[in-house]
Design a protein around this motif. Structure first.
Motif, short mmCIF file in Angstrom:
data_model
loop_
_atom_site.label_atom_id
_atom_site.label_comp_id
_atom_site.label_asym_id
_atom_site.label_seq_id
_atom_site.Cartn_x
_atom_site.Cartn_y
_atom_site.Cartn_z
N LYS A 152 -0.74 7.88 13.81
CA LYS A 152 -2.08 7.14 13.36
C LYS A 152 -1.74 6.63 12.01
O LYS A 152 -1.28 7.03 10.93
N ASP A 153 -2.78 5.55 11.86
CA ASP A 153 -2.84 4.85 10.65
C ASP A 153 -3.85 5.68 9.63
O ASP A 153 -4.96 6.50 10.36
N ASP A 199 0.55 2.80 8.16
CA ASP A 199 0.26 1.43 9.02
C ASP A 199 1.26 1.56 9.94
O ASP A 199 2.15 0.92 9.95
N THR A 258 0.30 0.52 12.89
CA THR A 258 0.26 -0.72 13.98
C THR A 258 0.58 -1.88 13.12
O THR A 258 0.38 -2.10 12.07
N ASN A 294 5.95 0.80 10.28
CA ASN A 294 7.03 1.39 11.40
C ASN A 294 8.39 1.26 10.70
O ASN A 294 8.73 0.44 10.12
N PRO A 340 5.30 3.87 15.97
CA PRO A 340 4.29 3.22 16.33
C PRO A 340 3.20 4.29 16.91
O PRO A 340 1.89 3.88 16.97
N THR A 341 3.57 5.32 17.33
CA THR A 341 2.69 6.35 17.84
C THR A 341 1.81 7.17 16.83
O THR A 341 0.95 7.80 17.18
N THR A 360 -1.59 -4.27 12.47
CA THR A 360 -2.81 -4.61 11.72
C THR A 360 -2.43 -4.84 10.36
O THR A 360 -1.79 -4.05 9.65
#
Length: 660
Positions: free
Chosen positions: A325-326, A366, A368, A273, A322-323, A370
């Motif tokens: 996709k990984d 990445d 998110t 991010n 943040p919106t 995680t």
């Protein structure tokens, strides 16, 4: 021999190799995304913009080229065939070239004299193709500016070059200056040059193609080279190549610009991010952008156009949010031209954007918190094709060909490197011209080399070389170091040498520091003790010039010092000849003390504390007056000199403590 013109093992990175028809070529470009691309297996596209230089170039040129990795011996029949086209870079689909020299292809000299011009070259004179050739007779000096060098313009196309049109270039030659030399040129199947005579400098040569011009022009130049073949020996006789050999030019076809390359920075790793990714689309020609195109990405985001209109490389940027996709591998899925956006060439033809789709293996998103997965290991680069010749010449690189070293004990990094694609060859670097006041030390083993002709191993060179000067003189001696890399096949004993290069080393005179010293007051070294008496008027003659000098534009007020001198003179006490000089020194001395400048002879801390130098001078001179007024005998000049030279110590001197 290159008989197919097929490009394999393509690499656009500087100092790497690619293969054309099995022949190895060395990449000499600035390494920009547009510098050299491979639109199809038969074509190389070169592009230069102002300031584009290879790593070894100075500021005077722009370059994007490849060079044959092997030498061709003099007296060898050679045939070269290729097709050449320039892209429009001016208004109304025109080609503009304002360089005073512009080489597109050349047979370069591989002899021992550095800085030579090519034995022959296909050049651009404005927007006209031109063939230029050169030679020296055996034993002549081929260096630029030499009176032995002969320059010949063998052909200039009377018609301007047509942008977008391929011209079939066919060259038949034997580069020899000792008999049998010739040069024939055919363009689109029609012979335009048939020269017989000396050619070149009697040394080995190698082929180069691409774009090379003087620095200064502001226009971008893009050109395509396709179907390059190069054969030697009996095969060269009558060789026509594998491309177009039509007898007349074809009507130029305006081909839509296409995306030839898509890159991302960073190209691998994990983008979290807030991280920004820059993407670049390389085109087959310069394009103009209207509006704001965007790139669709497989993480659901878009990359927005930020610049590059008018060139062959457009830049886009995206920031991970943040919106998003990984993703395990970010990809461009398409180009969006919403809201009237467009990408077109100079003639208005819309670009074919299908080539923009690209997956960047190993560049993960990445979005998110995680834990990220491990990036995919990048694909190992393809090993360059081994040249067919028994030994490949090494490549010598120099970071800066003009160095300075400052005086005795001064050092400078030579910035020399040497590479080869055949690790079995024994590679050395020979350096000549090292003066006796300079030495070279290798970082590998600390070994120091001296002498006019020295040879180092490739390992010693690659570890780093430091030049040290022991020059002691006050001049500016200049040393010209000539460097040549040499490779020898351990089995056959065959030898190949690099193009010699020169480093100019100047020993400037050591910098000197000038220290400005404040003016010093005169020191009384002796006072005459003559016994001739003079009256007050005689004394006054010496007092007046002092006051006149001290105040040249106004009458100086009479000070306590002056009054004391006058009183003493009236009483007849200042009657010895030496006091006239003493007065001059005392006036100067007290004036100097009054400036407030610290004096080195203040040795009594207790006396100096809280008392300015000027006040000490006034107090000391008053005490001197008392002493002089109370002395009815002959003045002791030794005592006076002692008092003057130790002004701050008068208060403790025995001669000032006698009763009055």
């Amino acid at each position: 021999m290159d008989t197919t013109g097929t490009i394999t093992s393509f690499s656009a990175a500087p100092k790497t190799y690619l293969s054309i028809g099995g022949d190895s070529y060395y990449v000499q470009t600035p390494g920009k995304s547009y510098s050299m691309t491979n639109p199809d297996p038969q074509t190389l596209q070169f592009s230069i913009q102002p300031g584009d230089r290879a790593w070894f170039d100075g500021s005077g040129v722009d370059r994007s080229e490849i060079m044959l990795a092997n030498y061709i011996q003099p007296g060898t029949p050679i045939a070269i065939d290729y097709q050449f086209a320039v892209q429009p870079n001016g208004p109304n689909n025109t080609f503009v070239n304002n360089a005073w020299f512009f080489v597109t292809a050349e047979m370069h000299d591989g002899g021992t004299v550095s800085g030579t011009s090519p034995p022959f070259a296909i050049e651009l004179n404005g927007d006209h193709l031109q063939l230029v050739a050169r030679y020296v007779l055996p034993g002549g000096n081929p260096a630029q500016g030499s009176s032995d060098l002969h320059n010949m313009v063998l052909w200039t196309d009377p018609n301007p070059i047509v942008p977008g049109q391929y011209y079939d270039i066919n060259i038949q030659t034997n580069v020899s200056n000792s008999g049998g030399g010739y040069l024939k040129l055919s363009v689109d199947g029609q012979q335009v040059v048939n020269y017989s005579g000396p050619l070149g400098y009697g040394s080995q040569t190698y082929w180069e193609e691409g774009l090379y011009r003087n620095a200064g022009p502001t226009e971008t130049v893009t050109a395509n080279f396709r179907n390059l073949t190069l054969v030697t020996g009996s095969t060269a006789i009558g060789w026509q190549g594998v491309g177009d050999t039509s007898t007349s030019p074809t009507t130029p076809t305006n081909v839509a610009p296409t995306v030839t390359q898509a890159t991302a920075s960073p190209g691998t790793g994990i983008a979290d991010n807030g991280d920004t990714i820059t993407m670049t689309l390389g085109f087959s020609e310069a394009v103009t952008v209207t509006g704001t195109p965007t790139l669709s990405l497989n993480d659901g985001a878009t990359a927005t156009y930020v610049g590059g209109s008018g060139t062959s490389a457009l830049t886009f940027k995206t920031t991970v949010a943040p919106t998003d996709k990984d993703t395990s591998a970010l990809a461009i899925t398409g180009v969006n031209l919403a809201s009237g956006a467009s990408i077109k060439d100079a003639s208005g033809l819309a670009a074919n954007l299908s080539g923009a789709a690209k997956t960047f293996t190993g560049l993960q998103i990445d979005a998110t918190p995680t834990a990220p997965t491990s990036p995919t290991t990048p694909t190992s680069p393809t090993t360059p094709t081994t040249p067919t010749s028994p030994v490949t010449r090494p490549v010598l690189t120099i970071a800066d060909d003009s160095l300075k070293v400052y005086g005795r004990g001064g050092t400078v990094d030579l910035g020399v490197g040497v590479t080869t694609i055949d690790t079995n060859d024994r590679v050395t670097v020979n350096i000549t011209g090292l003066p006796k006041y300079e030495s070279i030390t290798s970082a590998l083993d600390g070994q120091t080399f001296r002498g006019r002709d020295i040879t180092l191993t490739a390992a010693q060179v690659e570890s780093g070389l430091t030049l040290t000067s022991t020059y002691r003189g006050g001049g500016h001696p200049v040393a010209e170091l000539m460097l040549t890399a040499r490779a020898q096949d351990p089995v056959t004993g065959a030898v190949a040498s690099s193009v010699p290069q020169t480093i100019i080393v100047t020993d400037p005179r050591p910098t000197t520091t000038t220290t400005t010293t404040a003016p010093q007051t005169s020191t009384v070294s002796s006072v005459s003790t003559g016994s001739n008496l003079r009256g007050q008027s005689s004394v006054q003659q010496h007092v007046d010039p002092v006051t006149s000098t001290a105040a040249p534009t106004a009458q100086r007020p009479i000070t306590g010092t002056d009054q004391a001198l006058a009183t003493a003179a009236s009483a007849g006490f200042l009657t010895n000849q030496g006091f006239e000089r003493l007065q001059q020194h005392v006036e100067s001395f007290t004036s100097t003390l009054a400036t407030g400048r610290p004096q080195a002879f203040v040795t009594d801390p207790q006396l100096a504390t809280g008392t300015t130098t000027a006040s000490l001078a006034s107090q000391s001179f008053a005490l001197l007056n008392q002493y002089l007024a109370g002395n009815t005998g002959r003045v002791d000049s030794g005592q006076i000199v002692s008092a003057v030279s130790q002004a701050t110590g008068w208060a403790q001197d025995a001669i000032l403590t006698r009763p009055h």
